[in-house]
Design a protein around this motif. Structure first.
Motif, PDB file in Angstrom:
ATOM      1  N   SER A  72       0.957  -1.416  -0.287  1.00  0.00           N
ATOM      2  CA  SER A  72       0.500  -0.410  -0.212  1.00  0.00           C
ATOM      3  C   SER A  72       0.728   1.476  -0.369  1.00  0.00           C
ATOM      4  CB  SER A  72      -0.819  -0.192   1.418  1.00  0.00           C
ATOM      5  OG  SER A  72      -1.806   1.386   1.521  1.00  0.00           O
ATOM      6  N   PRO A  73       0.901   2.133  -0.797  1.00  0.00           N
ATOM      7  CA  PRO A  73      -0.132   1.762  -1.922  1.00  0.00           C
ATOM      8  C   PRO A  73       0.432   0.637  -3.041  1.00  0.00           C
ATOM      9  CG  PRO A  73       1.144   4.005  -2.479  1.00  0.00           C
ATOM     10  CD  PRO A  73       1.615   3.387  -0.645  1.00  0.00           C
ATOM     11  N   ARG A  78      -8.466  -2.823  -5.745  1.00  0.00           N
ATOM     12  CA  ARG A  78      -8.935  -2.715  -4.125  1.00  0.00           C
ATOM     13  C   ARG A  78     -10.437  -4.064  -4.359  1.00  0.00           C
ATOM     14  NH1 ARG A  78      -8.660   1.248   0.759  1.00  0.00           N
ATOM     15  NH2 ARG A  78     -10.955   2.249  -0.454  1.00  0.00           N
ATOM     16  N   VAL A  95      -0.568  -5.341   5.385  1.00  0.00           N
ATOM     17  CA  VAL A  95      -0.297  -4.607   3.833  1.00  0.00           C
ATOM     18  C   VAL A  95       0.913  -4.006   5.009  1.00  0.00           C
ATOM     19  CG1 VAL A  95      -2.683  -3.836   2.923  1.00  0.00           C
ATOM     20  CG2 VAL A  95      -1.197  -2.347   4.617  1.00  0.00           C
ATOM     21  N   ASP A 126      -6.041   1.286   3.471  1.00  0.00           N
ATOM     22  CA  ASP A 126      -6.002   0.068   3.033  1.00  0.00           C
ATOM     23  C   ASP A 126      -6.235  -1.634   3.540  1.00  0.00           C
ATOM     24  OD1 ASP A 126      -6.045   1.691   0.495  1.00  0.00           O
ATOM     25  OD2 ASP A 126      -3.678   1.224   0.261  1.00  0.00           O
TER      26      ASP A 126
END
Length: 296
Positions: A72-73, A78, A95, A126
């Motif tokens: 992430s990113p 997603r 993540v 995320d």
């Protein structure tokens, strides 16, 4: 004279009747304590096959993995990732803050630190979206004795992590501090002190069983020192003589690692972090993980 279990039970029951405990008495035996369960996972970038994210998750499931960590990113869709999770049963257990090394929370430039904080907050968001539990963070790097030394890395990264804590609490995502070759938190005592200063259940440790062998303390001793602070762990294969090697070919001393994990009551994710590949490579990784983790 040794008795069979049946003969022993009969003798014990007869003795109980004699003692007035009744014919319904049954002696009890201490059950063997259940060993904490470990679940195999990989970093998603290790899955180097063609196809959709669902195809990749399905392959992991077929090979016996239960989970995956995403960056992430990242360029992963997603919504597609969540759909693949639900379809295949592969958990997205967390993540990795993918900008933490180059956009550091310890950078001398406040503007860079601000971008680093945004990156950590994105990772928390995320992780929550995926249904994971941890955002892995390397908090900084000792890169310059004058402008980014140990004390400065500690002070700056601590301040930025504190800013992210309200979001972590709101999203129920833990910030997991990883130990790497960044010349920061290189002893168990330092990592324990760093985590404890936050006095928060939303900051813990993400321990790499292979990285930190370089600094001279065994993986098992790290685990025992961290105890319940250790949220998760990952591993590779590291040899003092040969450097990076395949899982199981390094100096981690897996029997002692497993003993330490049992002692601290750790159960949960065990994530490989090695060079990936196609089906055959991933199959080999799964088999190596099974051997070192005692999973069959």
């Amino acid at each position: 004279m040794s008795l069979s279990r049946r003969a022993f039970l009969q003798a014990a029951q007869a003795s109980a009747v004699t003692l007035g405990l009744g014919a319904g008495f049954r002696p009890t035996f201490a059950a063997e304590p259940a060993r904490p369960r470990l679940k195999k996972a990989v970093k998603f970038g290790m899955v180097q096959t063609d196809g959709s994210i669902e195809d990749k998750f399905a392959l992991l499931k077929e090979l016996g993995f239960e989970g995956v960590e995403l960056d992430s990113p990242s360029d992963v869709d997603r919504d597609a990732a969540v759909a693949a999770r639900d379809k295949t049963g592969i958990d997205i257990h967390g993540v990795v803050d993918s900008i933490h090394w180059n956009v550091r929370l310890s950078d001398p430039d406040p503007a860079v630190r601000a971008k680093g904080l945004e990156g950590l907050q994105t990772a928390i968001e995320d992780c929550h979206f995926y249904g994971g539990t941890t955002a892995l963070l390397v908090p900084g790097k000792v890169a310059d004795s004058a402008h980014e030394n140990f004390d400065q890395v500690w002070e700056r990264s601590t301040a930025e992590v504190r800013k992210a804590l309200p979001l972590a609490e709101a999203k129920n995502v833990k910030i997991a501090i990883e130990v790497v070759w960044n010349d920061f938190l290189t002893t168990p005592e330092q990592l324990v002190k760093y985590v404890d200063q936050f006095d928060s259940p939303f900051v813990g440790a993400y321990y790499d069983c292979s990285n930190m062998l370089k600094y001279g303390v065994s993986s098992a001793d790290w685990i025992r020192a961290l105890g319940k602070r250790m949220l998760k762990f990952d591993f590779k294969g590291y040899s003092h003589d040969k450097k990076w090697v395949a899982i199981g070919a390094g100096d981690e001393n897996w029997p002692e690692v497993l003993k330490a994990l049992d002692e601290v009551g750790y159960e949960g994710w065990a994530t490989a972090e090695v060079g990936g590949g196609g089906r055959d490579v991933l199959q080999d990784i799964a088999e190596r993980m099974n051997r070192v983790l005692g999973l069959g």
